[in-house]
Design a protein around this motif. Structure first.
Motif, PDB file in Angstrom:
ATOM      1  N   HIS A 180     -25.726  -3.690 -13.585  1.00  0.00           N
ATOM      2  CA  HIS A 180     -24.722  -3.621 -14.643  1.00  0.00           C
ATOM      3  C   HIS A 180     -24.319  -5.046 -15.029  1.00  0.00           C
ATOM      4  O   HIS A 180     -24.516  -5.983 -14.252  1.00  0.00           O
ATOM      5  CB  HIS A 180     -23.472  -2.864 -14.188  1.00  0.00           C
ATOM      6  N   ILE A 181     -23.785  -5.194 -16.235  1.00  0.00           N
ATOM      7  CA  ILE A 181     -23.189  -6.465 -16.649  1.00  0.00           C
ATOM      8  C   ILE A 181     -21.756  -6.208 -17.106  1.00  0.00           C
ATOM      9  O   ILE A 181     -21.455  -5.165 -17.686  1.00  0.00           O
ATOM     10  CB  ILE A 181     -23.965  -7.129 -17.799  1.00  0.00           C
ATOM     11  N   TRP A 182     -20.885  -7.177 -16.832  1.00  0.00           N
ATOM     12  CA  TRP A 182     -19.501  -7.041 -17.287  1.00  0.00           C
ATOM     13  C   TRP A 182     -19.402  -7.187 -18.799  1.00  0.00           C
ATOM     14  O   TRP A 182     -20.061  -8.023 -19.410  1.00  0.00           O
ATOM     15  CB  TRP A 182     -18.628  -8.115 -16.653  1.00  0.00           C
ATOM     16  N   LEU A 183     -18.535  -6.353 -19.392  1.00  0.00           N
ATOM     17  CA  LEU A 183     -18.114  -6.499 -20.784  1.00  0.00           C
ATOM     18  C   LEU A 183     -16.647  -6.912 -20.790  1.00  0.00           C
ATOM     19  O   LEU A 183     -15.939  -6.770 -19.803  1.00  0.00           O
ATOM     20  CB  LEU A 183     -18.276  -5.175 -21.543  1.00  0.00           C
ATOM     21  N   GLY A 184     -16.181  -7.381 -21.942  1.00  0.00           N
ATOM     22  CA  GLY A 184     -14.794  -7.844 -22.034  1.00  0.00           C
ATOM     23  C   GLY A 184     -13.798  -6.734 -22.320  1.00  0.00           C
ATOM     24  O   GLY A 184     -12.880  -6.913 -23.127  1.00  0.00           O
ATOM     25  N   LEU A 185     -13.959  -5.598 -21.662  1.00  0.00           N
ATOM     26  CA  LEU A 185     -13.080  -4.447 -21.875  1.00  0.00           C
ATOM     27  C   LEU A 185     -12.386  -4.092 -20.562  1.00  0.00           C
ATOM     28  O   LEU A 185     -13.046  -3.888 -19.543  1.00  0.00           O
ATOM     29  CB  LEU A 185     -13.909  -3.253 -22.378  1.00  0.00           C
ATOM     30  N   ARG A 186     -11.059  -4.036 -20.596  1.00  0.00           N
ATOM     31  CA  ARG A 186     -10.299  -3.756 -19.378  1.00  0.00           C
ATOM     32  C   ARG A 186      -9.233  -2.702 -19.641  1.00  0.00           C
ATOM     33  O   ARG A 186      -8.907  -2.404 -20.793  1.00  0.00           O
ATOM     34  CB  ARG A 186      -9.653  -5.027 -18.844  1.00  0.00           C
TER      35      ARG A 186
END
Length: 246
Positions: A180-186
């Motif tokens: 997986h890769i991180w996205l800028g959604l929190r």
């Protein structure tokens, strides 16, 4: 240098330079670059960087994006920079001595990286360039570390607000070293709301079916294979990530 493709990021221009070690005629090389990147490499900065990187290569020369009617660049740019090997390569001299076949330019992988005209139908490796908006960082970091890295070195952790952006990100993600890769959604527990790091609303979604974890310490990671769905993950997990450059 022995791989089929070498990627060099020109960070100051947000452009990438791709060495394609797959010999093609000039027109075929131009078509390949336009289909897969932006165009054949053009201009002093791109070409000087290419030569300085490849001058020790066993590849003697490669196509560049310069061709002769009145010598012009493949991408239409009007760079005035010229770096011909000798006077005989100048347009006015070629028109006196050449039969008309030497209409495409190549750069030589030597100390000076001089240009030379050649028959467009000969097969050579070549350089493409692309206008880059994203960069994959193949370093394992938790979500907060990924945000800090992107903001320090680039612009921000990537946000996806439409299908076109999703497709760009998933293409980059294919080369990631993590599943997986991180996205800028929190997620904000206090507001019970998902939001992007660039403060844009979540108007496009690509959630996987089984993402309800009931946890407050959540951010979103996209799978790097398959359908590239979004999964809710704990902040502390360690993944590669993608930064936006603009």
């Amino acid at each position: 240098m022995h791989g089929r493709l070498f990627l060099l990021i020109l960070m100051e221009q947000n452009k990438s330079l791709h060495f394609i070690d797959n010999k093609k005629m000039w027109r075929a090389a131009q078509s390949y670059c336009r289909e897969n990147h932006t165009d054949l490499a053009s201009g002093a900065e791109q070409l000087n960087k290419a030569v300085s990187t490849f001058k020790s290569s066993d590849e003697p020369r490669s196509w560049i994006g310069l061709f002769r009617d009145t010598w012009r660049w493949s991408d239409g740019s009007n760079y005035s920079y010229r770096h011909w090997r000798d006077v005989g390569e100048l347009p006015e001299e070629l028109s006196k001595t050449d039969s008309g076949t030497r209409k495409c330019a190549m750069t030589e992988f030597n100390k000076e990286g001089k240009w030379k005209a050649d028959d467009c139908n000969t097969r050579k490796s070549f350089f493409c360039y692309g206008d880059e908006k994203l960069i994959l960082i193949n370093e394992r970091k938790n979500w907060d570390e990924a945000v800090n890295y992107c903001r320090k070195h680039h612009r921000d952790l990537v946000s996806i607000t439409n299908l076109e952006q999703q497709e760009l990100v998933q293409e980059k993600a294919k080369n990631a070293s993590t599943p997986h890769i991180w996205l800028g959604l929190r997620y904000s527990c206090a507001l019970d709301l998902w939001f992007w790091v660039n403060d844009q609303l979540v108007c496009y979604e690509n959630w996987a079916d089984d993402t309800d974890t009931g946890d407050c310490n959540l951010a979103v990671a996209m799978e790097t294979r398959g359908e590239h769905k979004w999964f809710k993950k704990n902040y502390a997990q360690m993944f590669s990530f993608i930064c936006s450059l603009s």
